[in-house]
Design a protein around this motif. Sequence first.
Motif, short mmCIF file in Angstrom:
data_model
loop_
_atom_site.label_atom_id
_atom_site.label_comp_id
_atom_site.label_asym_id
_atom_site.label_seq_id
_atom_site.Cartn_x
_atom_site.Cartn_y
_atom_site.Cartn_z
N LEU A 201 0.89 -1.36 -0.14
CA LEU A 201 0.00 0.04 -0.03
C LEU A 201 0.86 1.08 0.10
CD1 LEU A 201 -3.04 -0.51 2.41
CD2 LEU A 201 -2.87 -0.37 -0.16
N ASN A 202 1.75 1.16 0.80
CA ASN A 202 2.73 2.44 0.75
C ASN A 202 3.37 2.64 -0.64
OD1 ASN A 202 2.20 2.74 3.58
ND2 ASN A 202 4.07 2.11 4.12
N ALA A 203 3.72 1.38 -1.26
CA ALA A 203 4.41 1.40 -2.63
C ALA A 203 3.42 1.97 -3.68
CB ALA A 203 4.90 0.42 -3.03
N TYR A 204 2.08 1.61 -3.21
CA TYR A 204 1.08 1.97 -4.12
C TYR A 204 0.88 3.58 -4.10
CZ TYR A 204 -0.71 -2.64 -5.86
OH TYR A 204 -0.81 -3.78 -6.14
N ALA A 205 0.79 4.11 -2.96
CA ALA A 205 0.69 5.43 -2.69
C ALA A 205 1.96 6.41 -3.26
CB ALA A 205 0.56 5.64 -1.28
N HIS A 206 2.94 5.74 -3.14
CA HIS A 206 4.13 6.52 -3.86
C HIS A 206 4.15 6.71 -5.31
CE1 HIS A 206 8.15 8.11 -3.89
NE2 HIS A 206 8.59 6.91 -4.84
N SER A 207 3.66 5.40 -5.71
CA SER A 207 3.58 5.38 -7.29
C SER A 207 2.54 6.14 -7.95
CB SER A 207 3.56 3.88 -7.74
OG SER A 207 3.29 3.55 -9.14
N ASN A 208 1.38 6.14 -7.30
CA ASN A 208 0.30 6.79 -7.60
C ASN A 208 0.74 8.35 -7.77
OD1 ASN A 208 -2.35 7.09 -8.40
ND2 ASN A 208 -2.96 7.56 -6.57
N LYS A 209 1.25 8.88 -6.36
CA LYS A 209 1.78 10.22 -6.30
C LYS A 209 2.40 10.81 -7.36
CE LYS A 209 2.20 14.37 -4.22
NZ LYS A 209 3.52 14.77 -4.96
N LYS A 210 3.51 9.78 -7.84
CA LYS A 210 4.59 10.21 -9.04
C LYS A 210 3.78 10.32 -10.27
CE LYS A 210 8.31 10.25 -6.92
NZ LYS A 210 9.27 11.73 -6.89
N ASN A 214 2.90 13.54 -13.11
CA ASN A 214 3.08 13.63 -14.29
C ASN A 214 1.78 13.58 -15.17
OD1 ASN A 214 4.75 13.44 -16.40
ND2 ASN A 214 4.73 11.47 -16.86
N ASP A 215 0.81 14.18 -14.42
CA ASP A 215 -0.72 14.29 -15.11
C ASP A 215 -1.15 12.96 -15.69
OD1 ASP A 215 -2.71 15.88 -15.73
OD2 ASP A 215 -2.07 16.36 -17.81
N MET A 216 -1.08 11.91 -14.85
CA MET A 216 -1.38 10.53 -15.27
C MET A 216 -0.93 10.30 -16.60
SD MET A 216 -3.18 9.33 -12.75
CE MET A 216 -3.99 8.01 -13.47
N PHE A 267 -0.22 2.01 -20.95
CA PHE A 267 -0.27 1.14 -19.63
C PHE A 267 -0.37 -0.16 -19.95
CE2 PHE A 267 -2.04 5.45 -18.53
CZ PHE A 267 -1.60 5.62 -17.27
N THR A 268 0.09 -1.20 -19.20
CA THR A 268 -0.17 -2.44 -19.33
C THR A 268 -1.14 -2.91 -18.47
OG1 THR A 268 1.46 -2.85 -17.40
CG2 THR A 268 2.63 -2.60 -19.40
N MET A 269 -1.40 -4.18 -18.67
CA MET A 269 -2.51 -5.01 -17.83
C MET A 269 -2.21 -5.14 -16.47
SD MET A 269 -4.87 -5.88 -19.98
CE MET A 269 -5.81 -7.07 -18.76
N ARG A 270 -0.70 -4.84 -16.00
CA ARG A 270 -0.56 -5.22 -14.62
C ARG A 270 -0.86 -3.72 -13.92
NH1 ARG A 270 2.61 -8.06 -11.48
NH2 ARG A 270 3.55 -7.26 -9.56
N ASP A 271 -0.81 -2.43 -14.94
CA ASP A 271 -1.08 -1.33 -14.43
C ASP A 271 -2.60 -1.23 -14.12
OD1 ASP A 271 1.43 -0.19 -14.58
OD2 ASP A 271 1.54 0.19 -16.79
N ALA A 272 -3.27 -1.68 -15.01
CA ALA A 272 -4.95 -1.74 -14.98
C ALA A 272 -5.27 -2.32 -13.87
CB ALA A 272 -5.39 -2.27 -15.99
N GLU A 273 -4.53 -3.41 -13.16
CA GLU A 273 -4.65 -4.12 -11.78
C GLU A 273 -4.42 -3.22 -10.62
OE1 GLU A 273 -3.00 -7.76 -12.32
OE2 GLU A 273 -4.12 -8.67 -13.72
N PHE A 274 -4.12 -1.79 -10.72
CA PHE A 274 -3.73 -1.03 -9.92
C PHE A 274 -4.71 -1.17 -8.71
CE2 PHE A 274 -3.16 2.97 -7.59
CZ PHE A 274 -1.88 3.22 -7.35
N ILE A 275 -5.98 -0.79 -8.86
CA ILE A 275 -7.03 -0.68 -8.04
C ILE A 275 -7.26 -1.78 -7.06
CG2 ILE A 275 -9.31 0.26 -7.47
CD1 ILE A 275 -7.50 2.49 -8.16
#
Length: 416
Positions: A201-210, A214-216, A267-275
């Motif tokens: 979860l901490n890594a998800y939050a850090h990655s999402n902030k980055k 970068n405007d998604m 975006f890859t399929m792995r990126d799509a599984e973020f949520i």
Amino acid sequence: TAIMSKKWWQFWKKDATYNTLRLLVAQTGGNFTAYNFAVFVEEGYQRNPTVYACVQEYVKAVHACPIIIKRKDGSTMPLGANKSLSKLLNQPNNTQSLAQFLEQAVIYYLISGEAPIYGDSVIPNRLPQELWVLRPDWLTAIESQNQFAKVEKWMYTASNGEASQYDIPPSNMFMWCAQNPLNTYRGQSPLLPAAYAVDQLNAYAHSNKKLLDNDMQPAGSLSTDANLDESAFERMREQFGAEYAGVNNQRKPLILEGGLKWTPFSFTMRDAEFIQGKVSAKRDICEALDVPSQLLGLDGSQTYANYEQARASFYEDSVIPLYNNLLSGLSKWLLWRAGLSPDDIMCVDIDAVAALEPRRAERNTKLDTMQSISTNEKRQAMGYESVEGGDVLLVNSGLIPLEMAGADIPNLNPMF
């Protein structure tokens, strides 16, 4: 926050950098394994919203659970019936109320697996004047040389390098801790089984902030058919980083020359599984801390029919057992000093917990329809006093023996 070479959740580790009690090690000659309580707080509680929300659910629930004293004969008495004990618990020290004291103890316990409670009693058989919850990482146990698995004294030292330290006799300390199979005197953090989920979860939050900075927009590549020397490559990289990269250059159009081409990465399929990955990690944390995920409003949390049932289950299965565990330890430590019997015990007044009202209403409905017990037995089971004439059995007038209904009863005995 200090960056560690090992995972933050490696609960006990030999690391001189974080061994805040090395002064005690030098004095006692023992091998002390550092306990990184501060890192647990920073990474698990302060930076992870799911852990914070779960812990706060416990804090709010404990505040809503009144305390009673259950006597040896099975009767109960309110906490206020013993003036000295009630005064101590309602005002544990000169800076905290009972609610603040319990909040600190519960937070320490759920983060580190232990909440050391110190009482300043000068005479061992008298009640302390004050109670304090101590920081676990400032405390170490000194074992007795004569008896196995017995603490001779506790040593308490701040981590700021001060020379001051305090020796605490065992009679002045109650160590409320979760069972740790690998350590006799210290508790195991409830966060430990959810360590990977907290990291995720901490890594998800850090990655999402980055990504938001970068405007998604995903990363990309600059390419050219020409051969660039090192100076041209460095100039292009510096110019691109200054004028096009970063949050301040979002959506800024690229101006390319000399055959340069920009190819964005999709975006890859792995990126799509973020949520879905975030939800899964949150559920792991809820499972480790024994908090129904429905209380946190997680998507797809349909284990319970509704929020009311989830809340009642949380109180019954998690909060009340945890709180009773604390109260039973305090009872063994304090009640005999307050003039009560050693067999008396403080516990949660379950009948006064508002969250369990739906369960009580369901139970009372079932009791009210039972015809095998008297009215007074029903009232006692519901927590009410007996009434005059209530010791008789009342049955449904529509239920009568078969012979009284006028039916022909077959003769099953041929001798008559």
